[in-house]
Motif scaffolding. Structure first.
Motif, PDB file in Angstrom:
ATOM      1  N   ILE A   1      -5.085  10.895  -0.631  1.00  0.00           N
ATOM      2  CA  ILE A   1      -5.239   9.450  -0.444  1.00  0.00           C
ATOM      3  C   ILE A   1      -3.879   8.767  -0.482  1.00  0.00           C
ATOM      4  O   ILE A   1      -3.594   7.866   0.321  1.00  0.00           O
ATOM      5  CB  ILE A   1      -6.191   8.866  -1.510  1.00  0.00           C
ATOM      6  CG1 ILE A   1      -7.613   9.361  -1.275  1.00  0.00           C
ATOM      7  CG2 ILE A   1      -6.160   7.344  -1.505  1.00  0.00           C
ATOM      8  CD1 ILE A   1      -8.574   9.032  -2.392  1.00  0.00           C
ATOM      9  N   GLY A   2      -3.024   9.198  -1.396  1.00  0.00           N
ATOM     10  CA  GLY A   2      -1.685   8.629  -1.465  1.00  0.00           C
ATOM     11  C   GLY A   2      -0.886   8.868  -0.203  1.00  0.00           C
ATOM     12  O   GLY A   2      -0.186   7.978   0.288  1.00  0.00           O
ATOM     13  N   PHE A   3      -0.977  10.079   0.366  1.00  0.00           N
ATOM     14  CA  PHE A   3      -0.268  10.363   1.615  1.00  0.00           C
ATOM     15  C   PHE A   3      -0.803   9.514   2.761  1.00  0.00           C
ATOM     16  O   PHE A   3      -0.044   9.060   3.618  1.00  0.00           O
ATOM     17  CB  PHE A   3      -0.352  11.841   1.971  1.00  0.00           C
ATOM     18  CG  PHE A   3       0.646  12.690   1.253  1.00  0.00           C
ATOM     19  CD1 PHE A   3       1.935  12.245   1.017  1.00  0.00           C
ATOM     20  CD2 PHE A   3       0.301  13.950   0.811  1.00  0.00           C
ATOM     21  CE1 PHE A   3       2.863  13.034   0.352  1.00  0.00           C
ATOM     22  CE2 PHE A   3       1.215  14.753   0.151  1.00  0.00           C
ATOM     23  CZ  PHE A   3       2.498  14.293  -0.081  1.00  0.00           C
ATOM     24  N   LEU A   4      -2.115   9.300   2.795  1.00  0.00           N
ATOM     25  CA  LEU A   4      -2.680   8.450   3.841  1.00  0.00           C
ATOM     26  C   LEU A   4      -2.202   7.007   3.707  1.00  0.00           C
ATOM     27  O   LEU A   4      -2.008   6.316   4.705  1.00  0.00           O
ATOM     28  CB  LEU A   4      -4.204   8.506   3.809  1.00  0.00           C
ATOM     29  CG  LEU A   4      -4.831   9.820   4.266  1.00  0.00           C
ATOM     30  CD1 LEU A   4      -6.344   9.779   4.079  1.00  0.00           C
ATOM     31  CD2 LEU A   4      -4.479  10.096   5.716  1.00  0.00           C
ATOM     32  N   MET A   5      -2.007   6.555   2.483  1.00  0.00           N
ATOM     33  CA  MET A   5      -1.509   5.196   2.269  1.00  0.00           C
ATOM     34  C   MET A   5      -0.031   5.064   2.629  1.00  0.00           C
ATOM     35  O   MET A   5       0.441   3.952   2.872  1.00  0.00           O
ATOM     36  CB  MET A   5      -1.744   4.773   0.815  1.00  0.00           C
ATOM     37  CG  MET A   5      -3.200   4.600   0.478  1.00  0.00           C
ATOM     38  SD  MET A   5      -3.474   4.240  -1.254  1.00  0.00           S
ATOM     39  CE  MET A   5      -2.965   2.531  -1.318  1.00  0.00           C
ATOM     40  N   LEU A   6       0.684   6.158   2.672  1.00  0.00           N
ATOM     41  CA  LEU A   6       2.103   6.125   3.012  1.00  0.00           C
ATOM     42  C   LEU A   6       2.366   6.034   4.509  1.00  0.00           C
ATOM     43  O   LEU A   6       3.481   5.723   4.921  1.00  0.00           O
ATOM     44  CB  LEU A   6       2.801   7.376   2.466  1.00  0.00           C
ATOM     45  CG  LEU A   6       3.141   7.354   0.994  1.00  0.00           C
ATOM     46  CD1 LEU A   6       3.600   8.727   0.530  1.00  0.00           C
ATOM     47  CD2 LEU A   6       4.216   6.330   0.720  1.00  0.00           C
TER      48      LEU A   6
ATOM     49  N   PRO B   1       0.816  -1.228   0.000  1.00  0.00           N
ATOM     50  CA  PRO B   1       0.000   0.000   0.000  1.00  0.00           C
ATOM     51  C   PRO B   1       0.845   1.271   0.000  1.00  0.00           C
ATOM     52  O   PRO B   1       0.455   2.270  -0.600  1.00  0.00           O
ATOM     53  CB  PRO B   1      -0.825  -0.116   1.279  1.00  0.00           C
ATOM     54  CG  PRO B   1      -0.902  -1.569   1.552  1.00  0.00           C
ATOM     55  CD  PRO B   1       0.399  -2.139   1.083  1.00  0.00           C
ATOM     56  N   ALA B   2       1.997   1.238   0.657  1.00  0.00           N
ATOM     57  CA  ALA B   2       2.858   2.424   0.651  1.00  0.00           C
ATOM     58  C   ALA B   2       3.438   2.671  -0.738  1.00  0.00           C
ATOM     59  O   ALA B   2       3.580   3.817  -1.159  1.00  0.00           O
ATOM     60  CB  ALA B   2       3.980   2.258   1.673  1.00  0.00           C
TER      61      ALA B   2
ATOM     62  N   ARG C   1       2.982   6.238  -5.679  1.00  0.00           N
ATOM     63  CA  ARG C   1       2.629   6.433  -7.093  1.00  0.00           C
ATOM     64  C   ARG C   1       1.341   7.235  -7.238  1.00  0.00           C
ATOM     65  O   ARG C   1       1.172   7.994  -8.184  1.00  0.00           O
ATOM     66  CB  ARG C   1       2.513   5.086  -7.779  1.00  0.00           C
ATOM     67  CG  ARG C   1       3.885   4.517  -8.104  1.00  0.00           C
ATOM     68  CD  ARG C   1       3.871   3.012  -8.173  1.00  0.00           C
ATOM     69  NE  ARG C   1       5.175   2.478  -8.518  1.00  0.00           N
ATOM     70  CZ  ARG C   1       6.157   2.282  -7.656  1.00  0.00           C
ATOM     71  NH1 ARG C   1       5.998   2.627  -6.393  1.00  0.00           N
ATOM     72  NH2 ARG C   1       7.305   1.753  -8.025  1.00  0.00           N
ATOM     73  N   LEU C   2       0.427   7.077  -6.273  1.00  0.00           N
ATOM     74  CA  LEU C   2      -0.810   7.851  -6.294  1.00  0.00           C
ATOM     75  C   LEU C   2      -0.539   9.331  -6.031  1.00  0.00           C
ATOM     76  O   LEU C   2      -1.181  10.196  -6.635  1.00  0.00           O
ATOM     77  CB  LEU C   2      -1.771   7.293  -5.251  1.00  0.00           C
ATOM     78  CG  LEU C   2      -3.250   7.541  -5.431  1.00  0.00           C
ATOM     79  CD1 LEU C   2      -3.725   7.007  -6.781  1.00  0.00           C
ATOM     80  CD2 LEU C   2      -4.027   6.889  -4.323  1.00  0.00           C
TER      81      LEU C   2
END
Length: 83
Positions: free
Chosen positions: A66-71, A12-13, A18-19
């Protein structure tokens, strides 16, 4: 990368990084569409920032968020030996 001390990130990270990049590209190209020549304003006119461009920038910002939350690394709760 500062969150990941051992250097290996989870799937997910990796998707999140990439997101973030994709959201940044969407936001920049949506906001600069008239300047780049593929917006609704003709190239000879003064570029304007219309509602479709605003929506594109907002979609890009949501993708980045959303990408930052997945990181963010999430720790799983440790199981204790007590019952």
């Amino acid at each position: 990368m500062a969150f990941w001390l051992n250097g290996s990130r989870t799937i997910p990270a990796e998707i999140g990084s990439r997101l973030v990049a994709t959201g940044y590209v969407v936001a920049v190209f949506s906001g600069m569409a008239d300047v780049f020549g593929f917006g609704s304003t003709l190239p000879a006119q003064v570029p304007s920032f219309g509602p479709l461009q605003a929506a594109g920038v907002q979609v890009g910002e949501v993708l980045v968020a959303i990408g930052f939350l997945m990181l963010i690394p999430h720790k799983t709760p440790e199981k204790t030996g007590r019952k």
